[in-house]
Design a protein around this motif. Structure first.
Motif: not given
Length: 334
Positions: A237-262
């Motif tokens: 329902g909205f669009s933005v040009k800029h995203v500030f994306l938190g990364m804490g703990g992301l590297g321990k999660l699955s490839h599928a989770y990281i891609e869904n997060y993105w």
């Protein structure tokens, strides 16, 4: 008797070796190659200064407000073994340097708190007292503010989300999720008095922040996701040009989770510029003897930032999105 003594000595030696190995791993930081700093623009207009974890100072030259404002950043030994308190002198020093870099007076219009873990919420009430701000967040965050005797007139609870204005900025709080780690969940149902152990700061509700400013058009221009979690459909329902994306703990999660997060945080709102935040070891200081310090990634025992960064680089190249790792004291201009 000698056999028993030998076994005891062996067990003690093994324990010491194990503790030593654990300490070594917790102090070993992966090497990250940082890109060139962002190109400087005019010092006027809307801009944000990154200050480690998900702490960010925003201004338009008229009003300054904060996300979190966690500046104490106590060392690991204190976090693990003691009860924590606001490091008043360190917080004041970082705040003074922050206002100087923003070229703004030492006044805050407000502080929005991402969730109630200590690395987001603990310093906010102190900063609110010092610089005249209102603390905005969940009921759990309000209990932390009450524990530091922040007046009720400087506390605003938006439990399920809502909007708040700081000068011409409009910030929408969207109920989101923390990264699925072992530290999620729980609510602060009574005041959190300091000093308090890190685990006493329960998560409460995790928010995303959608930022608008009339100087940058009629709609929102930025999405801040402090934690590496998401609720599916939260950004429709909205669009933005800029995203500030938190990364804490992301590297321990699955490839599928990281891609869904993105997908949820970048592709759904149609962002073209992504800035990585909350990737750093927040037990390392922002300043030492008055001088700013660069950030270090979380130890690999707790996260795997090189892995998550490599995946996000791959997604950004695939989707034609610019990707930048923000280092401490780096400014983004809009």
């Amino acid at each position: 008797m000698r056999t028993v003594r030998f076994i005891l000595y062996a067990l003690c030696a093994s324990a010491l070796v194990g503790i030593g190995a654990l300490v070594f791993m917790l102090k070993s930081h992966p090497t990250v190659e940082f890109p060139q700093p962002l190109q400087q623009k005019s010092a006027n207009g809307v801009r944000t200064l990154f200050l480690g974890t998900s702490s960010m100072a925003w201004t338009d030259g008229q009003t300054t407000w904060l996300v979190d404002g966690f500046f104490s950043r106590q060392p690991l030994s204190k976090v693990a073994l003691t009860r924590l308190n606001v490091d008043n002198s360190q917080v004041r020093a970082v705040a003074a340097a922050m206002f100087k870099r923003l070229n703004m007076p030492s006044v805050l219009g407000g502080i929005v708190v991402a969730h109630s873990h200590y690395d987001h919420s603990m310093d906010a009430p102190f900063l609110a007292k010092e610089y005249g701000a209102k603390v905005v967040g969940s009921e759990s965050t309000s209990q932390i503010a009450k524990g530091q005797d922040l007046p009720s007139t400087q506390i605003e609870v938006l439990q399920g989300g809502g909007q708040v204005k700081f000068g011409e900025f409009e910030v929408r709080l969207i109920q989101s999720a923390h990264a699925p780690t072992g530290f999620t969940g729980g609510f602060n149902t009574k005041p959190v008095f300091l000093p308090a152990h890190a685990l006493q700061f329960k998560e409460g509700i995790s928010y995303s922040f959608v930022v608008s400013h009339p100087g940058l058009g009629p709609g929102p221009f930025a999405l801040i996701q402090p934690s590496a979690g998401f609720v599916e459909g939260q950004n429709k329902g909205f669009s933005v040009k800029h995203v500030f994306l938190g990364m804490g703990g992301l590297g321990k999660l699955s490839h599928a989770y990281i891609e869904n997060y993105w997908r949820e945080m970048v592709l759904v709102p149609g962002a073209t510029h992504v800035y990585l935040i909350h990737w750093d070891d927040f037990t390392q200081p922002l300043m030492k003897q008055g001088e700013p310090l660069a950030l270090k990634p979380m130890p690999k025992l707790l996260d795997d930032f090189p892995r998550s960064l490599e995946l996000l680089k791959m997604f950004s190249e695939r989707d034609g999105v610019s990707l930048h790792v923000l280092n401490s004291w780096e400014m983004v201009y809009f």
